[in-house]
Design an enzyme around this catalytic site. Sequence first.
Site, PDB file in Angstrom:
ATOM      1  CG  ASN A   9      -1.715   1.233   1.408  1.00  0.00           C
ATOM      2  OD1 ASN A   9      -1.797   2.056   0.490  1.00  0.00           O
ATOM      3  ND2 ASN A   9      -2.332   1.398   2.576  1.00  0.00           N
ATOM      4  CE  LYS A  11       0.089   3.137   4.748  1.00  0.00           C
ATOM      5  NZ  LYS A  11       0.284   3.180   6.188  1.00  0.00           N
ATOM      6  CG  HIS A  94      -5.403   1.816   5.340  1.00  0.00           C
ATOM      7  ND1 HIS A  94      -4.895   2.786   6.178  1.00  0.00           N
ATOM      8  CD2 HIS A  94      -4.425   0.900   5.184  1.00  0.00           C
ATOM      9  CE1 HIS A  94      -3.645   2.460   6.496  1.00  0.00           C
ATOM     10  NE2 HIS A  94      -3.345   1.319   5.911  1.00  0.00           N
ATOM     11  CD  GLU A  96      -2.460   5.444   6.848  1.00  0.00           C
ATOM     12  OE1 GLU A  96      -2.489   5.481   5.612  1.00  0.00           O
ATOM     13  OE2 GLU A  96      -1.553   4.871   7.495  1.00  0.00           O
ATOM     14  CD  GLU A 166      -3.001  -2.505   7.319  1.00  0.00           C
ATOM     15  OE1 GLU A 166      -1.913  -2.729   6.779  1.00  0.00           O
ATOM     16  OE2 GLU A 166      -3.654  -1.471   7.105  1.00  0.00           O
ATOM     17  N   GLY A 172       3.081   2.316  10.710  1.00  0.00           N
ATOM     18  CA  GLY A 172       4.021   3.419  10.533  1.00  0.00           C
ATOM     19  C   GLY A 172       4.766   3.797  11.798  1.00  0.00           C
ATOM     20  CB  SER A 212       5.873  -1.803  11.818  1.00  0.00           C
ATOM     21  OG  SER A 212       5.473  -0.464  12.062  1.00  0.00           O
TER      22      SER A 212
HETATM   23  P1  13P Z   1       3.550   0.357   7.573  1.00  0.00           P
HETATM   24  O1  13P Z   1       4.059  -0.933   6.985  1.00  0.00           O
HETATM   25  O2  13P Z   1       4.263   1.574   7.073  1.00  0.00           O
HETATM   26  O3  13P Z   1       3.456   0.284   9.070  1.00  0.00           O
HETATM   27  O4  13P Z   1       2.032   0.532   7.047  1.00  0.00           O
HETATM   28  C1  13P Z   1       1.157  -0.525   7.150  1.00  0.00           C
HETATM   29  C2  13P Z   1      -0.071  -0.178   6.426  1.00  0.00           C
HETATM   30  O5  13P Z   1      -0.808   0.712   6.810  1.00  0.00           O
HETATM   31  C3  13P Z   1      -0.370  -0.909   5.187  1.00  0.00           C
HETATM   32  O6  13P Z   1      -1.665  -0.643   4.735  1.00  0.00           O
END
Ligand code: 13P
Length: 249
Positions: A9, A11, A94, A96, A166, A172, A212
Amino acid sequence: MRNQIVAGNWKMNKTASETESLLDELSAKLPDTHASVIVAPTFVNLSTAQNSLQSSTIVVAAQNMHFAANGAYTGEISADMLLDIGVETVILGHSERRSLFGEDDALLAQKVKTALDKGMQIIFCFGEELEERKSGNHFDVVKSQLQNALFGLDAVAWPQIVLAYEPDWAIGTGETASPEQAQEMHAFIRSTITEAFSTEIAEQVSILYGGSVKPNNATDIFSKPDVDGGLIGGASLKAEDFVAIIKAI
Ligand code: 13P
């Protein structure tokens, strides 16, 4: 055996030219793998990605979409727009989108329904926040996220669904769930689906872990029996790291 999947992803990262170079590098380094590899660039670069990957097995996914067929929804993208450029997979829910853009379970249920009705494959994301884990509510939170968005569906819809657990606190942050925490939750998810639908459906659905995942922890996380791959953020932006994670599955 369930499908094993490694999805990146991206983003809100990578311009069109950066998308092309990352995909060229990824295609060149892609190892032989039994896993499905998916990348989700931003909307404006989906066509660029499709073109770059014409002779590749890597699948292009969108990071989001609207539930409506069309209309006065400034800034939004419909399922038909994605399908028209050959994008048949979409990430929905997601963390976010939930935390920064106010997407709730009711809205996500509408998006899920539209995507499934359109014949798309969805990667449905969910997971608890830090406070919810600290207070021991994480199982209840995850169960209600699944119930509200997915448990009203017909059983026949499940082959179109991939789940991605997640935990918000691991995204992140560099702090990943331990392989044991991931396994515990994935097994719980499977038992919840068994209760609501059937063992067959629960055993067939791929459940990815996200938060992560890096080259140095992917092998341990992927070794757990109920973890069928990963949804990768930051580490999917570097071909070398993403390839190392694909090799870990
Ligand atoms: P990270 O791997 O940067 O923690 O992000 C995970 C994520 O949100 C994948 O959709």
